[in-house]
Design a protein around this motif. Structure first.
Motif, PDB file in Angstrom:
ATOM      1  N   MET A 194     -10.381   1.233  53.446  1.00 17.41           N
ATOM      2  CA  MET A 194      -8.949   1.107  53.676  1.00 17.41           C
ATOM      3  C   MET A 194      -8.495  -0.346  53.760  1.00 17.41           C
ATOM      4  O   MET A 194      -7.300  -0.632  53.768  1.00 17.41           O
ATOM      5  N   ASN A 195      -9.437  -1.263  53.846  1.00 12.05           N
ATOM      6  CA  ASN A 195      -9.101  -2.680  53.971  1.00 12.05           C
ATOM      7  C   ASN A 195     -10.288  -3.530  53.532  1.00 12.05           C
ATOM      8  O   ASN A 195     -11.393  -3.004  53.340  1.00 12.05           O
ATOM      9  N   PRO A 196     -10.090  -4.843  53.364  1.00 11.15           N
ATOM     10  CA  PRO A 196     -11.167  -5.699  52.850  1.00 11.15           C
ATOM     11  C   PRO A 196     -12.056  -6.320  53.925  1.00 11.15           C
ATOM     12  O   PRO A 196     -12.945  -7.095  53.601  1.00 11.15           O
ATOM     13  N   HIS A 197     -11.801  -5.980  55.198  1.00 14.09           N
ATOM     14  CA  HIS A 197     -12.529  -6.675  56.266  1.00 14.09           C
ATOM     15  C   HIS A 197     -13.297  -5.765  57.205  1.00 14.09           C
ATOM     16  O   HIS A 197     -14.246  -6.205  57.843  1.00 14.09           O
ATOM     17  N   GLY A 198     -12.914  -4.518  57.349  1.00 17.47           N
ATOM     18  CA  GLY A 198     -13.664  -3.594  58.179  1.00 17.47           C
ATOM     19  C   GLY A 198     -13.092  -3.330  59.549  1.00 17.47           C
ATOM     20  O   GLY A 198     -13.743  -2.657  60.362  1.00 17.47           O
TER      21      GLY A 198
END
Length: 321
Positions: A194-198
């Motif tokens: 859902m996102n690039p960082h976790g």
């Protein structure tokens, strides 16, 4: 050591998913070794060639999965050079990956971006969530993609992840779609980003096995190997006024920094840590032995940082067993 297991090309490739390979959609659990074996033995030659390859490990039914010294919720160690699985505990269990997510972020960035790309950080990279790891970039700062990748992977900068996502895809939503498409392409069918960082999201999950697939793919890029193998990175970039900003980013992998000792005969190639309350303490890493054989090991949801590294050391010790 286990005899060489059957190996596959990413569990299910996008091509196979879309073509509806005979019997493929009928699998109750696409990770079950016996079902995959049966599918392979009964499938057509065309199906076999599109579903299986010679450079990936499959977890066999009889893999060792019990060890009182391995207490994390999901762990696995893969002998990349021989295509075998040395140990696996809950390798297909859905887990939160925390910042190990950034391995996929780096993979997508390396595949679709150029290291020399100049990126101007926007306000979208500002992350205010308490406890979020940052590399410290600010709106108006100008960095190259290469610098941002070091800021992403070493100090685990969530802000760097947002800046990369915006540069590559225009924003988090579009970049997450690219991450998910890449996951399917390499067979990581138990994963959804859902996102690039976790940062935690109940719809952001993966498995220990899928993380192996992702890390294995990323290792094909020399730039990725260089970045994760760097314990400390010093660089200079410009702020919004054009003034130089000098930074030094330190890796969070304690094996790489020397804060934890690797088992005798093994060398850390590098990896990625991850920690959130929901995910616990996590680590994926590559290592090599004196014969240059390479291994990928994963520990997910250890109770503390200390037990994370205890688990990883006990896992790495299995290489010599």
């Amino acid at each position: 050591m286990k005899k060489k297991a059957l190996v596959i090309s990413g569990i299910l490739s996008v091509t196979v998913l879309l073509s509806g390979c005979s019997g493929l959609r009928k699998l109750d659990n696409p990770y079950v070794y016996s079902e995959r074996t049966a599918l392979y033995e009964t499938g057509s030659e065309e199906d076999k060639s599109s579903t299986f390859a010679q450079d990936l490990c499959v977890v066999p039914d009889d893999v060792v999965s019990q060890d009182s010294k391995v207490t994390a919720e999901a762990v696995a160690i893969f002998d990349v050079s021989n295509g075998t699985v040395l140990f696996a505990k809950n390798p297909f269990e859905r887990m939160y990956p925390a910042s190990i997510t950034k391995t996929m972020t780096a993979l997508v960035a390396l595949k679709y971006g150029n290291l020399s790309d100049e990126i101007t950080v926007t306000k979208n990279a500002v992350i205010t969530e308490p406890g979020a790891s940052l590399c410290g970039i600010k709106p108006g700062d100008k960095l190259t993609l290469e610098q941002l990748l070091y800021g992403l992977m070493l100090p685990s900068g969530n802000d760097a992840g947002e800046a990369i996502a915006e540069h590559i895809a225009g924003g988090t939503q579009s970049f997450s779609k690219m991450m998910n498409e890449e996951a399917l392409r390499i067979g990581a069918t138990g994963t959804h980003f859902m996102n690039p960082h976790g940062l935690n999201n109940e719809d952001h999950y993966t498995t220990a096995y899928d993380l192996y697939l992702i890390f294995h793919e990323a290792l094909k890029y020399p730039e990725f190997r260089k970045i994760i193998g760097t314990d400390r990175y010093t660089t200079t970039y410009q702020d919004k006024a054009g003034s130089p900003v000098n930074v030094t980013w330190k890796d969070t992998n304690r094996y790489l920094t020397g804060e934890r000792k690797m088992p005798e005969g093994l060398t850390a190639l590098g990896g990625k840590t991850g920690t959130t309350q929901a995910a616990g303490s996590c680590l994926i890493m590559g290592s090599s032995d004196s014969s240059k054989h390479e291994y990928i090991s994963v520990v997910l949801k250890a109770s503390t940082h200390a037990t994370l590294y205890d688990n990883m050391t006990n896992l790495l010790n299995k290489i010599a067993e």
